[in-house]
Design an enzyme around this catalytic site. Sequence first.
Site, PDB file in Angstrom:
ATOM      1  N   SER A   8       0.834  -1.205   0.000  1.00 51.15           N
ATOM      2  CA  SER A   8       0.000   0.000   0.000  1.00 51.15           C
ATOM      3  C   SER A   8       0.866   1.251   0.000  1.00 51.15           C
ATOM      4  O   SER A   8       1.663   1.482   0.910  1.00 51.15           O
ATOM      5  CB  SER A   8      -0.902   0.006   1.237  1.00 51.15           C
ATOM      6  OG  SER A   8      -1.507   1.278   1.348  1.00 51.15           O
ATOM      7  N   HIS A  33      -1.266  -1.210  -4.225  1.00 50.31           N
ATOM      8  CA  HIS A  33      -2.547  -0.841  -3.617  1.00 50.31           C
ATOM      9  C   HIS A  33      -2.568   0.667  -3.351  1.00 50.31           C
ATOM     10  O   HIS A  33      -1.667   1.220  -2.728  1.00 50.31           O
ATOM     11  CB  HIS A  33      -2.698  -1.629  -2.317  1.00 50.31           C
ATOM     12  CG  HIS A  33      -4.036  -1.521  -1.669  1.00 50.31           C
ATOM     13  ND1 HIS A  33      -5.135  -2.234  -2.106  1.00 50.31           N
ATOM     14  CD2 HIS A  33      -4.454  -0.798  -0.600  1.00 50.31           C
ATOM     15  CE1 HIS A  33      -6.169  -1.956  -1.325  1.00 50.31           C
ATOM     16  NE2 HIS A  33      -5.796  -1.079  -0.406  1.00 50.31           N
ATOM     17  N   ASP A  35      -4.775   3.675  -1.775  1.00 51.70           N
ATOM     18  CA  ASP A  35      -5.870   3.987  -0.850  1.00 51.70           C
ATOM     19  C   ASP A  35      -6.320   5.434  -0.998  1.00 51.70           C
ATOM     20  O   ASP A  35      -5.607   6.355  -0.598  1.00 51.70           O
ATOM     21  CB  ASP A  35      -5.401   3.773   0.591  1.00 51.70           C
ATOM     22  CG  ASP A  35      -5.240   2.306   0.931  1.00 51.70           C
ATOM     23  OD1 ASP A  35      -6.207   1.549   0.749  1.00 51.70           O
ATOM     24  OD2 ASP A  35      -4.135   1.917   1.388  1.00 51.70           O
ATOM     25  N   HIS A  66      -8.394   1.408  -4.098  1.00 51.91           N
ATOM     26  CA  HIS A  66      -9.365   1.158  -3.023  1.00 51.91           C
ATOM     27  C   HIS A  66     -10.002   2.495  -2.655  1.00 51.91           C
ATOM     28  O   HIS A  66      -9.349   3.351  -2.055  1.00 51.91           O
ATOM     29  CB  HIS A  66      -8.608   0.540  -1.834  1.00 51.91           C
ATOM     30  CG  HIS A  66      -9.434   0.288  -0.623  1.00 51.91           C
ATOM     31  ND1 HIS A  66      -8.869  -0.018   0.602  1.00 51.91           N
ATOM     32  CD2 HIS A  66     -10.782   0.276  -0.425  1.00 51.91           C
ATOM     33  CE1 HIS A  66      -9.829  -0.206   1.494  1.00 51.91           C
ATOM     34  NE2 HIS A  66     -10.998  -0.017   0.909  1.00 51.91           N
ATOM     35  N   MET A  68     -12.196   4.816  -0.578  1.00 49.62           N
ATOM     36  CA  MET A  68     -12.877   5.045   0.699  1.00 49.62           C
ATOM     37  C   MET A  68     -13.430   6.462   0.653  1.00 49.62           C
ATOM     38  O   MET A  68     -12.951   7.374   1.336  1.00 49.62           O
ATOM     39  CB  MET A  68     -11.885   4.838   1.853  1.00 49.62           C
ATOM     40  CG  MET A  68     -11.508   3.366   2.032  1.00 49.62           C
ATOM     41  SD  MET A  68      -9.972   3.131   2.947  1.00 49.62           S
ATOM     42  CE  MET A  68      -8.802   3.288   1.607  1.00 49.62           C
ATOM     43  N   MET A 137     -11.844  -6.187   4.906  1.00 50.91           N
ATOM     44  CA  MET A 137     -11.058  -5.258   5.721  1.00 50.91           C
ATOM     45  C   MET A 137     -10.748  -5.910   7.063  1.00 50.91           C
ATOM     46  O   MET A 137     -11.664  -6.354   7.766  1.00 50.91           O
ATOM     47  CB  MET A 137     -11.833  -3.955   5.972  1.00 50.91           C
ATOM     48  CG  MET A 137     -12.019  -3.055   4.765  1.00 50.91           C
ATOM     49  SD  MET A 137     -10.494  -2.531   3.941  1.00 50.91           S
ATOM     50  CE  MET A 137      -9.593  -1.745   5.282  1.00 50.91           C
ATOM     51  N   GLY A 142      -9.054   3.745   7.232  1.00 51.16           N
ATOM     52  CA  GLY A 142      -8.712   5.128   7.528  1.00 51.16           C
ATOM     53  C   GLY A 142      -7.218   5.353   7.719  1.00 51.16           C
ATOM     54  O   GLY A 142      -6.704   6.393   7.351  1.00 51.16           O
ATOM     55  N   PHE A 143      -6.545   4.359   8.280  1.00 49.85           N
ATOM     56  CA  PHE A 143      -5.139   4.560   8.608  1.00 49.85           C
ATOM     57  C   PHE A 143      -4.317   3.291   8.366  1.00 49.85           C
ATOM     58  O   PHE A 143      -4.838   2.184   8.542  1.00 49.85           O
ATOM     59  CB  PHE A 143      -4.993   4.959  10.081  1.00 49.85           C
ATOM     60  CG  PHE A 143      -5.773   6.203  10.416  1.00 49.85           C
ATOM     61  CD1 PHE A 143      -5.214   7.462  10.237  1.00 49.85           C
ATOM     62  CD2 PHE A 143      -7.091   6.111  10.869  1.00 49.85           C
ATOM     63  CE1 PHE A 143      -5.951   8.609  10.514  1.00 49.85           C
ATOM     64  CE2 PHE A 143      -7.829   7.257  11.146  1.00 49.85           C
ATOM     65  CZ  PHE A 143      -7.260   8.508  10.972  1.00 49.85           C
ATOM     66  N   ASP A 175      -7.036  -6.687   3.748  1.00 51.82           N
ATOM     67  CA  ASP A 175      -6.416  -5.368   3.850  1.00 51.82           C
ATOM     68  C   ASP A 175      -6.449  -4.853   5.286  1.00 51.82           C
ATOM     69  O   ASP A 175      -7.520  -4.626   5.838  1.00 51.82           O
ATOM     70  CB  ASP A 175      -7.177  -4.410   2.915  1.00 51.82           C
ATOM     71  CG  ASP A 175      -6.561  -3.026   2.859  1.00 51.82           C
ATOM     72  OD1 ASP A 175      -5.472  -2.819   3.431  1.00 51.82           O
ATOM     73  OD2 ASP A 175      -7.182  -2.144   2.229  1.00 51.82           O
ATOM     74  N   GLY A 176      -5.258  -4.664   5.853  1.00 50.18           N
ATOM     75  CA  GLY A 176      -5.132  -4.039   7.169  1.00 50.18           C
ATOM     76  C   GLY A 176      -4.397  -4.902   8.172  1.00 50.18           C
ATOM     77  O   GLY A 176      -4.858  -5.997   8.500  1.00 50.18           O
ATOM     78  N   GLY A 177      -3.257  -4.430   8.631  1.00 49.68           N
ATOM     79  CA  GLY A 177      -2.518  -5.133   9.677  1.00 49.68           C
ATOM     80  C   GLY A 177      -1.921  -6.464   9.264  1.00 49.68           C
ATOM     81  O   GLY A 177      -1.611  -7.290  10.115  1.00 49.68           O
ATOM     82  N   GLY A 197       0.963  -2.534   4.045  1.00 50.61           N
ATOM     83  CA  GLY A 197       1.523  -1.188   4.038  1.00 50.61           C
ATOM     84  C   GLY A 197       2.706  -1.107   4.964  1.00 50.61           C
ATOM     85  O   GLY A 197       3.863  -1.207   4.555  1.00 50.61           O
TER      86      GLY A 197
HETATM   87  C1  DX5 Z   1      -6.608   1.231   5.581  1.00 48.58           C
HETATM   88  C2  DX5 Z   1      -6.131   1.005   4.160  1.00 48.58           C
HETATM   89  C3  DX5 Z   1      -5.069  -0.011   4.056  1.00 48.58           C
HETATM   90  C4  DX5 Z   1      -3.781   0.361   4.730  1.00 48.58           C
HETATM   91  C5  DX5 Z   1      -3.029  -0.891   5.048  1.00 48.58           C
HETATM   92  O1  DX5 Z   1      -7.694   2.056   5.583  1.00 48.58           O
HETATM   93  O2  DX5 Z   1      -7.218   0.577   3.357  1.00 48.58           O
HETATM   94  O3  DX5 Z   1      -4.836  -0.361   2.712  1.00 48.58           O
HETATM   95  O4  DX5 Z   1      -2.960   1.212   3.956  1.00 48.58           O
HETATM   96  O5  DX5 Z   1      -1.921  -0.567   5.798  1.00 48.58           O
HETATM   97  P1  DX5 Z   1      -1.320  -1.575   6.873  1.00 48.58           P
HETATM   98  O6  DX5 Z   1      -0.872  -2.776   6.124  1.00 48.58           O
HETATM   99  O7  DX5 Z   1      -0.195  -0.777   7.463  1.00 48.58           O
HETATM  100  O8  DX5 Z   1      -2.400  -1.900   7.867  1.00 48.58           O
HETATM  101 ZN    ZN Z   2      -6.748  -0.309   1.335  1.00 42.87          ZN
END
Ligand code: DX5
Ligand code: ZN
Length: 219
Positions: A8, A33, A35, A66, A68, A137, A142-143, A175-177, A197
């Site tokens: 990401s 990816h 965002d 992606h 949002m 997700m 968001g982050f 996606d996420g963590g 990410g």
């Molecule tokens: C969160 C994003 C993710 C994020 C993933 O809202 O959609 O794509 O960038 O980042 P990590 O892998 O650090 O959780």
């Molecule tokens: Zn994403």
Amino acid sequence: MSIIVAPSVLSADFAHLGRDIDMLNSSEAEWIHIDVMDGVFVPNISFGFPVLQAVRKQTKKFCDVHLMIVHPEKYIKQFKEAGADNITIHYEGNLHLDSIIRDIKAQGISAGVALNPATPVSVLKEVITLIDVVLIMSVNPGFGGQKFIENALNKVKEAKLLIEQSGSKARIEVDGGVGMNNAADVIKAGAEILVAGNAVFATSDPVLTISQIKSLGTK
Ligand code: DX5
Ligand code: ZN
């Protein structure tokens, strides 16, 4: 199973975006990816068309966008023209989901639907055969850098079942963590595309990390 790693760009160094994309170009990541956040659909603002265009110029890799944002239907053509190979929209807040999916497909690109952690997989039943990607997700969007929500693994398994039962060709993205500590579990549950990410960009050797995550799919 062959795993796609989708780093990401949100976690990239924007002062050296070209350098970071070149790093991804030299890696085994097949997707990048992107965002896009509007500060309304999620409590953060990231970037929009100019950054996607800049990434597009710098890479031949598959650009996975992606969204949002509220009212994604207004911008599908623009995101395609800016370089998107896939556009994923959220289920939440999109009353006319079927119609937006068809708009994305009409642009000749791949279409995905994302589900927030509190949204059940069952809401995809009526559109599952129309889409190419189910994005589960594993954080609240968001982050970057948030902690992986374990229940996402159950949702991946449910999505896999729904895909098999419906005869859909959709692939599951998480996606996420996601990182080396949980990627094997995510793959085992049925995901083929792993967004990462922080796990990629915060390591001293991102190219190696990408390769290590990808190789978990062959174990
Ligand atoms: C969160 C994003 C993710 C994020 C993933 O809202 O959609 O794509 O960038 O980042 P990590 O892998 O650090 O959780
Ligand atoms: Zn994403």
